[in-house]
Design a protein around this motif. Sequence first.
Motif, PDB file in Angstrom:
ATOM      1  N   VAL A 173      -9.855  13.325  -3.083  1.00 24.55           N
ATOM      2  CA  VAL A 173      -8.558  12.923  -3.624  1.00 24.55           C
ATOM      3  C   VAL A 173      -7.563  12.710  -2.488  1.00 24.55           C
ATOM      4  N   SER A 174      -7.541  13.619  -1.537  1.00 24.23           N
ATOM      5  CA  SER A 174      -6.641  13.467  -0.382  1.00 24.23           C
ATOM      6  C   SER A 174      -6.964  12.208   0.406  1.00 24.23           C
ATOM      7  N   GLN A 175      -8.254  11.925   0.559  1.00 22.93           N
ATOM      8  CA  GLN A 175      -8.671  10.715   1.268  1.00 22.93           C
ATOM      9  C   GLN A 175      -8.201   9.470   0.526  1.00 22.93           C
ATOM     10  N   ALA A 176      -8.316   9.479  -0.797  1.00 20.80           N
ATOM     11  CA  ALA A 176      -7.856   8.337  -1.586  1.00 20.80           C
ATOM     12  C   ALA A 176      -6.350   8.159  -1.461  1.00 20.80           C
ATOM     13  N   GLN A 177      -5.605   9.254  -1.439  1.00 24.73           N
ATOM     14  CA  GLN A 177      -4.156   9.165  -1.262  1.00 24.73           C
ATOM     15  C   GLN A 177      -3.806   8.511   0.067  1.00 24.73           C
ATOM     16  N   ARG A 178      -4.522   8.882   1.123  1.00 22.09           N
ATOM     17  CA  ARG A 178      -4.225   8.362   2.457  1.00 22.09           C
ATOM     18  C   ARG A 178      -4.684   6.921   2.632  1.00 22.09           C
ATOM     19  N   ASN A 179      -5.908   6.628   2.237  1.00 21.52           N
ATOM     20  CA  ASN A 179      -6.530   5.351   2.587  1.00 21.52           C
ATOM     21  C   ASN A 179      -6.280   4.235   1.582  1.00 21.52           C
ATOM     22  N   ALA A 180      -6.208   4.571   0.288  1.00 21.52           N
ATOM     23  CA  ALA A 180      -6.003   3.526  -0.720  1.00 21.52           C
ATOM     24  C   ALA A 180      -4.540   3.443  -1.134  1.00 21.52           C
ATOM     25  N   GLY A 181      -3.952   4.573  -1.460  1.00 21.79           N
ATOM     26  CA  GLY A 181      -2.561   4.599  -1.901  1.00 21.79           C
ATOM     27  C   GLY A 181      -2.453   4.544  -3.415  1.00 21.79           C
ATOM     28  N   PHE A 182      -1.745   5.491  -3.973  1.00 27.37           N
ATOM     29  CA  PHE A 182      -1.508   5.551  -5.413  1.00 27.37           C
ATOM     30  C   PHE A 182      -0.042   5.879  -5.636  1.00 27.37           C
ATOM     31  N   ALA A 183       0.502   5.367  -6.722  1.00 24.60           N
ATOM     32  CA  ALA A 183       1.914   5.597  -7.010  1.00 24.60           C
ATOM     33  C   ALA A 183       2.113   5.734  -8.507  1.00 24.60           C
ATOM     34  N   MET A 184       3.226   6.347  -8.846  1.00 22.83           N
ATOM     35  CA  MET A 184       3.652   6.461 -10.230  1.00 22.83           C
ATOM     36  C   MET A 184       5.105   6.005 -10.286  1.00 22.83           C
ATOM     37  N   PRO A 185       5.400   4.857 -10.902  1.00 22.04           N
ATOM     38  CA  PRO A 185       4.547   3.958 -11.672  1.00 22.04           C
ATOM     39  C   PRO A 185       3.502   3.269 -10.792  1.00 22.04           C
ATOM     40  N   THR A 186       2.381   2.929 -11.412  1.00 22.43           N
ATOM     41  CA  THR A 186       1.230   2.453 -10.668  1.00 22.43           C
ATOM     42  C   THR A 186       1.491   1.175  -9.880  1.00 22.43           C
ATOM     43  N   ARG A 187       2.354   0.300 -10.399  1.00 18.26           N
ATOM     44  CA  ARG A 187       2.542  -0.992  -9.713  1.00 18.26           C
ATOM     45  C   ARG A 187       3.433  -0.887  -8.491  1.00 18.26           C
ATOM     46  N   ARG A 188       3.865   0.303  -8.150  1.00 12.99           N
ATOM     47  CA  ARG A 188       4.577   0.498  -6.890  1.00 12.99           C
ATOM     48  C   ARG A 188       3.603   0.674  -5.730  1.00 12.99           C
ATOM     49  N   ALA A 189       2.304   0.765  -6.031  1.00 10.73           N
ATOM     50  CA  ALA A 189       1.271   0.831  -4.992  1.00 10.73           C
ATOM     51  C   ALA A 189       0.576  -0.527  -4.906  1.00 10.73           C
ATOM     52  N   ARG A 190       0.389  -1.032  -3.696  1.00 11.76           N
ATOM     53  CA  ARG A 190      -0.258  -2.337  -3.513  1.00 11.76           C
ATOM     54  C   ARG A 190      -1.705  -2.279  -3.983  1.00 11.76           C
ATOM     55  N   TRP A 191      -2.107  -3.285  -4.786  1.00 13.93           N
ATOM     56  CA  TRP A 191      -3.466  -3.346  -5.315  1.00 13.93           C
ATOM     57  C   TRP A 191      -4.387  -3.946  -4.264  1.00 13.93           C
ATOM     58  N   THR A 192      -5.473  -3.248  -3.936  1.00 16.51           N
ATOM     59  CA  THR A 192      -6.359  -3.665  -2.855  1.00 16.51           C
ATOM     60  C   THR A 192      -7.792  -3.779  -3.366  1.00 16.51           C
ATOM     61  N   ALA A 193      -8.668  -4.249  -2.475  1.00 10.09           N
ATOM     62  CA  ALA A 193     -10.087  -4.341  -2.818  1.00 10.09           C
ATOM     63  C   ALA A 193     -10.670  -2.960  -3.123  1.00 10.09           C
ATOM     64  N   THR A 194     -10.150  -1.936  -2.466  1.00 12.16           N
ATOM     65  CA  THR A 194     -10.613  -0.572  -2.739  1.00 12.16           C
ATOM     66  C   THR A 194     -10.276  -0.162  -4.167  1.00 12.16           C
ATOM     67  N   HIS A 195      -9.056  -0.470  -4.593  1.00 12.17           N
ATOM     68  CA  HIS A 195      -8.673  -0.172  -5.977  1.00 12.17           C
ATOM     69  C   HIS A 195      -9.550  -0.938  -6.958  1.00 12.17           C
ATOM     70  N   ALA A 196      -9.787  -2.211  -6.655  1.00 12.62           N
ATOM     71  CA  ALA A 196     -10.604  -3.037  -7.553  1.00 12.62           C
ATOM     72  C   ALA A 196     -12.023  -2.470  -7.679  1.00 12.62           C
ATOM     73  N   GLU A 197     -12.565  -1.969  -6.578  1.00 12.38           N
ATOM     74  CA  GLU A 197     -13.906  -1.384  -6.619  1.00 12.38           C
ATOM     75  C   GLU A 197     -13.914  -0.131  -7.504  1.00 12.38           C
ATOM     76  N   LEU A 198     -12.883   0.686  -7.377  1.00 10.72           N
ATOM     77  CA  LEU A 198     -12.782   1.878  -8.219  1.00 10.72           C
ATOM     78  C   LEU A 198     -12.593   1.500  -9.678  1.00 10.72           C
ATOM     79  N   ASP A 199     -11.816   0.455  -9.914  1.00  7.56           N
ATOM     80  CA  ASP A 199     -11.513   0.032 -11.281  1.00  7.56           C
ATOM     81  C   ASP A 199     -12.736  -0.549 -11.983  1.00  7.56           C
ATOM     82  N   ALA A 200     -13.728  -0.993 -11.219  1.00 12.08           N
ATOM     83  CA  ALA A 200     -14.898  -1.655 -11.808  1.00 12.08           C
ATOM     84  C   ALA A 200     -15.952  -0.685 -12.312  1.00 12.08           C
ATOM     85  N   GLN A 201     -15.795   0.609 -12.052  1.00 14.97           N
ATOM     86  CA  GLN A 201     -16.811   1.593 -12.449  1.00 14.97           C
ATOM     87  C   GLN A 201     -16.151   2.735 -13.198  1.00 14.97           C
TER      88      GLN A 201
END
Length: 509
Positions: A173-201
């Motif tokens: 979880v800490s690694q995801a916070q550092r490397n991908a980036g998450f925010a609340m509200p969600t659209r305040r975090a830039r959507w990346t290929a890493t997010h898309a890969e997570l979203d696909a599974q």
Amino acid sequence: MLAGLAAAGCTPDAAPLQGGWVGTHPERGHRLRGELPAGEGPLKKADVVIVGAGIAGLAAARALAGRGVDVAVLDLEDQAGGNSRGHRVAGLPCPLGAHYLPLPGPDAHEVQQLLAELGLSRQVLGRTEWDERHLCHSPQERLFIDGEWHEGLLPPAEHGTTREQYRRFSALVSQAQRNAGFAMPTRRARWTATHAELDAQTFAAWLDRAALTDTRLRWYLDYCCRDDFGANADGVSAWAGLHYFASRHGFHAPGDEAGEREPVLTWAEGNGWLSARLAEPLRERLHLGRAVLRVTEGKHGVELLAWNEATGAPERWQARAVVMATPLFIASRLLAAPPDALRQAAGQLRYAPWLTANLALREPLLARPGAPPAWDNVRYGTTALGYVNARHQSLNPTPRAPLLTAYFALPTAQRGELLKQPWQHWAKVVIDELAQTHPDLPGKIERIDLCRFGHAMSIPTPGLRGLTALAALNEARGRVVFAHSDLAGYSVFEEAYTAGVGAAARVRL
């Protein structure tokens, strides 16, 4: 079986169980399935009509009214607030739906401003100080496991394997916070290929690949997903499962010096405290008991057809613009000409039905071994979400019987049963569940009021968060705009409120 019948008040010597359905009127929403009523009804006008008086609709109305815009808010229920409404049982306040709000993070600017304006926070020397009366009092959470109550909801590690898996998940979880980036509200975090890969599974598949298979860890993560998303880890995306932790407080393994779980704001009536304060300044603009049936965008404005539940007659509205603050599948049915993005998004969304039950007790429950009664109380191994004590925040030290609010996120296959079965059936389901930890509870119930939400929460299924149609609806400007937590793919206060404020800024007047 005899115990269950006694709980439902069905034994020859037992008094009938007092209670019933409260809060929602499914039959009103089902008017959309029938033919439009004959006759046009009286004509009413406003600059902007907002369809839906949930948190997003109230936020949009608040923002527009603050700019001097003539606003009318229509909702089919008799009370504003949507999934964040309060109730009273035996004269005491309690929640019908959402019951807490985490302290907003640095990206939730709109929510931070709202809470400051409501007097919940203030700035002192550059730091935010919270009014402690509204922070959840201790003890906050406990879990019933191995025959006794344990402090906190994370199951105690029974062996080294569990502790090791807790630590590894915390590190991921800490690694995801550092490397991908998450925010609340969600659209305040830039959507990346890493997010898309997570979203696909699915989250469950991601956990399997990480060899995170410990039974206690997996139960806890399923519980968290049901709590925020209405489905288990095998029904939500890996993006959603990580977002739950990475956008807020992280995940702290036992003994982690990073700290305790973040404090939350809560009230006797749950988030009904917030919705009531959003609605109060708008009371002259709220038109409740109106089931909107059709929204038609024209060349110079928008026309709406509604059904007035009090008069039993149709009602017409004309506006320069409309904010659709309803679930997206409802918006797609109401609009005479829904845009393609709305059709596509509505076709992808899946919703979790919810049941809440408020139980007024005649006397306190017997103590069980372990941690003392807390605000949030959950049983390990169950698919139910536990219960909160609506009296927990009271400053009155006099011992009194608790007022319990129990929560159930039901499988989508049970939506029909939730609507068809009588309240006594669901009361027995609730009582049987709570009796697992409190065998004395059935004989101490004074009254039970139940509330059903057929489409309570949008489930962030794989592929939903990255849907281009959702992005298009989030950015839409014009005479018809959209405001709902559905636009984030999942249902929480921060997303709904921010969506409402954003819609008010995008509507064309």
